[in-house]
Design a protein around this motif. Structure first.
Motif, PDB file in Angstrom:
ATOM      1  N   CYS A   1       0.387  -1.188  -0.102  1.00 19.00           N
ATOM      2  CA  CYS A   1      -0.347  -0.278  -0.048  1.00 19.00           C
ATOM      3  C   CYS A   1       0.897   1.198   0.014  1.00 19.00           C
ATOM      4  N   ASP A   2       0.756   2.324  -0.650  1.00 19.11           N
ATOM      5  CA  ASP A   2       1.091   3.530  -0.670  1.00 19.11           C
ATOM      6  C   ASP A   2       0.677   4.807  -0.601  1.00 19.11           C
TER       7      ASP A   2
ATOM      8  N   GLU B   1      -4.083  -4.770 -10.122  1.00 22.56           N
ATOM      9  CA  GLU B   1      -2.157  -4.393 -10.755  1.00 22.56           C
ATOM     10  C   GLU B   1      -1.162  -3.616  -9.674  1.00 22.56           C
ATOM     11  N   LYS B   2      -0.316  -4.520 -10.038  1.00 20.01           N
ATOM     12  CA  LYS B   2       0.398  -4.012  -8.563  1.00 20.01           C
ATOM     13  C   LYS B   2       0.998  -2.844  -9.366  1.00 20.01           C
TER      14      LYS B   2
ATOM     15  N   ASP C   1      -2.731  -8.463   0.310  1.00 15.38           N
ATOM     16  CA  ASP C   1      -2.310  -8.606  -0.982  1.00 15.38           C
ATOM     17  C   ASP C   1      -2.073  -7.260  -1.865  1.00 15.38           C
ATOM     18  N   ASN C   2      -3.022  -7.009  -2.004  1.00 15.34           N
ATOM     19  CA  ASN C   2      -3.416  -6.083  -3.325  1.00 15.34           C
ATOM     20  C   ASN C   2      -4.100  -5.200  -3.109  1.00 15.34           C
ATOM     21  N   PRO C   3      -4.576  -3.959  -1.656  1.00 17.19           N
ATOM     22  CA  PRO C   3      -4.778  -3.197  -1.683  1.00 17.19           C
ATOM     23  C   PRO C   3      -5.349  -1.919  -2.529  1.00 17.19           C
ATOM     24  N   GLY C   4      -5.523  -1.498  -3.823  1.00 13.33           N
ATOM     25  CA  GLY C   4      -6.200  -1.520  -5.014  1.00 13.33           C
ATOM     26  C   GLY C   4      -6.130  -2.577  -5.772  1.00 13.33           C
TER      27      GLY C   4
ATOM     28  N   TRP D   1      -0.755   5.883  -9.812  1.00 14.55           N
ATOM     29  CA  TRP D   1       0.030   4.602  -9.911  1.00 14.55           C
ATOM     30  C   TRP D   1       0.771   5.401  -8.824  1.00 14.55           C
ATOM     31  N   GLY D   2       1.655   4.261  -7.754  1.00 15.54           N
ATOM     32  CA  GLY D   2       2.177   4.787  -6.655  1.00 15.54           C
ATOM     33  C   GLY D   2       3.940   5.037  -6.808  1.00 15.54           C
ATOM     34  N   LYS D   3       4.408   4.837  -5.769  1.00 14.44           N
ATOM     35  CA  LYS D   3       6.121   5.430  -5.589  1.00 14.44           C
ATOM     36  C   LYS D   3       6.349   6.504  -6.578  1.00 14.44           C
TER      37      LYS D   3
END
Length: 579
Positions: free
Chosen positions: A52-53, A503-504, A483-486, A533-535
């Motif tokens: 999670c981001d 999606e990752k 595992d997939n918070p999105g 998208w994160g990061k």
């Protein structure tokens, strides 16, 4: 009256069904909607929620995209899908040299995905509210927001501050960053104050504002009105000499091409009920509507009015006025649409909620589906500092834990002398329960869990199934430790089957259902969801299109933007609007 002095004297009733999956949090003196002093265990550099981001909420738009930009199409955009997906949400955590303290305070940013003949464009612009324009001019915080305190004006005396307490239009933020709704062919951005902003659905320009309080007696309203065939309905709070009332506001649909302001000029209150506790009116973010009833769910999260006055004088955030009474009950007030009066009252063990999924009548029962939390801790989670430090807070996921729950309200229950002797619900296909708790006068309802996933920003096939029996709803994941918070989620309320898309490192937003031409089945259509998208992938936004039946991806449009794109909250799809 304080809720603690109005506690229902309920006799022993059956144990509540286990509708949650969490361990108890440490006890708190009150709700604690203030920046937490401690955020949990220090994990010494380890991330508590590696998938999670939270930074997607903390981005600030640095450059508006006024002219639409074209997206890169992957897969296929259905050629019948033509219109505008409009979105609203927090656009900047910055207020000049200052920083907002709570996500609810951030300046509103509007987004538009224009869809036409298999192509998609994107643009975004800040809502030009009065407070936003003042911030831009002063380059600092100028008005105290929900969770952020502004520096007081040194030229204003204590007597001037006291005077503003009785003027609800003074020194108030008109930042409308939660939702966006149509009134006839006009679009308005919403928050929970009764000032709404007209938005151009093509250019995203702010074209003016309407203070609903100028037309009808309300001092606030929910940010989720209901749009029906005959107009728009919302829930607001009216204040009279006898105390606060929860009122249903009706905006009649225009029947001519005359002055569009007439929709507001004809606004009226069509139903009302006194607030459960006069000095503690309940906070509500939405309400329910069926062909025969309005459903007002009064949770024990209250606005303590004496504290509100004190906070306003001191220029302190409104968040400090909210009190959570965990030993109270949540009350379902059912108002007749025919008489406008209270028709039924039901009670449930205390829970917190923001969003009602849907509600409908069936065989002398009302079914109400709600995204339920044990308490309002999730509001604490949306402080900017809480989001920044969530990876070191082992309690964060528990504080955000909720589940979709079905409550069934029996309108014609059989009479029983014994408390809790028999389930009053005679509706097939549900495990929800209802019992008398004081010898035939008060009914306690027990919820049925609809799935084991945290769900938020729920949507249904709204135009066809609002207030009617339905089967499917769509949501985004609220489990930050998943595992997939999105994930985007589809729930079958009959079979309890869940389908997900993810999606990752991708974080989709509120899923909006759009029916396909000549659709027959409830889920015959597509799901639209904005993506970020994160990061480090901050300058990247997209539109995801899923087949609502199979929940497989049909296509998408991705855009590279000149600056960061933050995640948004709520939106609306306008079909057949010019690109």
């Amino acid at each position: 009256m304080d809720p603690t002095s109005a506690k229902l004297k309920m006799e022993e009733s059956p144990s509540p069904s286990n509708i949650f999956y969490w361990s108890p949090l440490p006890p708190r003196k009150e709700l604690g909607i203030k920046k937490p002093e401690s955020l949990g265990d220090d994990l010494q550099g380890k991330r508590a929620y590696p998938n999670c981001d939270g930074s997607i909420w903390l981005r600030s738009c640095e450059q508006e995209i006024v002219e639409p930009i074209d997206g890169e199409i992957k897969g296929e955009i259905p050629t019948w899908l033509n219109g505008s997906l409009l979105r609203n949400g927090p656009g900047s955590t910055k207020a000049g040299t200052d920083e907002f303290q709570h996500l609810f305070d951030c300046s509103a940013l509007l987004h538009r995905f224009g869809i036409k003949m298999g192509k998609v464009t994107y643009q975004c612009r800040f809502l030009q509210s009065e407070v936003y324009k003042k911030i831009c001019a002063a380059k600092r915080l100028v008005v105290t927001e929900f969770g952020t305190r502004a520096v007081p004006d040194p030229c204003q005396s204590i007597f001037q501050r006291v005077a503003t307490v009785f003027d609800f239009s003074s020194d108030i933020s008109d930042n409308a960053m939660i939702s966006i709704y149509p009134f006839d062919d006009e679009i308005y951005a919403f928050n929970e104050i009764p000032i709404i902003h007209k938005v151009n659905p093509t250019t995203l320009e702010t074209e003016g504002q309407v203070n609903v309080n100028n037309y009808v007696n309300i001092v606030n309203h929910t940010s989720h009105p209901h749009v029906t065939h005959d107009g728009v309905y919302n829930l607001g709070m009216s204040v009279y000499a006898s105390g606060p009332y929860h009122s249903i506001v009706y905006f009649p649909k225009n029947t001519s091409d005359a002055n569009k302001e007439s929709m507001f000029a004809k606004t009226k209150l069509v139903a009302s009920v006194p607030a459960r506790w006069p000095l503690n009116p309940c906070y509500m973010h939405t309400f329910g509507i069926t062909p025969s009833y309005y459903i007002i769910v009064e949770q024990p999260l209250c606005i303590y009015l004496p504290e509100l006055i004190t906070q306003k004088i001191k220029k302190e955030p409104m968040a400090g006025c909210l009190k959570w009474y965990s030993d109270e009950y949540t009350q379902f007030s059912v108002l007749s649409r025919h008489t406008g009066k209270l028709a039924y009252t039901f009670f449930a063990d205390a829970f917190f909620y923001l969003h009602i999924i849907n509600q409908y009548e069936e065989k002398d029962h009302i079914v109400v589906d709600i995204c339920v939390y044990r308490d309002p801790s999730m509001i604490e989670c949306m402080y900017i500092e809480s989001i920044k430090t969530m990876q070191y807070n082992t309690n964060y996921a528990k504080m955000f834990r909720g589940r979709p729950v079905r409550f069934v309200l029996p309108l014609k229950p059989e009479a029983y002398d014994e408390v809790g002797s028999c389930n009053l619900i005679k509706l097939d296909g549900t495990e929800a329960k209802a019992y008398y708790v004081d010898r035939g006068r008060k009914i306690l309802v027990k919820g049925e869990r609809l799935c084991d996933l945290g769900c938020e920003t729920p949507r249904i096939s709204y135009e066809r199934f609002l207030g009617k029996r339905y089967r499917y709803f769509y949501a985004i994941s609220a489990d930050v430790d998943a595992d997939n918070p999105g994930s985007v989620i589809k729930i079958d309320t009959e079979t309890k089957e869940c389908k997900t898309w993810n999606e990752k490192n991708c974080f989709p937003g509120e899923p909006i259902f759009v029916s396909s031409p000549d659709s027959k089945a409830e889920d015959d259509g597509v799901i639209l969801s904005s993506m970020v998208w994160g990061k480090e992938d901050t300058n990247h936004v997209g539109l995801l299109i899923l087949d609502a039946k199979t929940f497989k991806e049909i296509g998408r449009a991705e855009f590279k933007t000149p600056g960061p794109v933050p995640k948004c909250l709520h939106g609306w799809f306008l079909p057949n609007h010019d690109r």
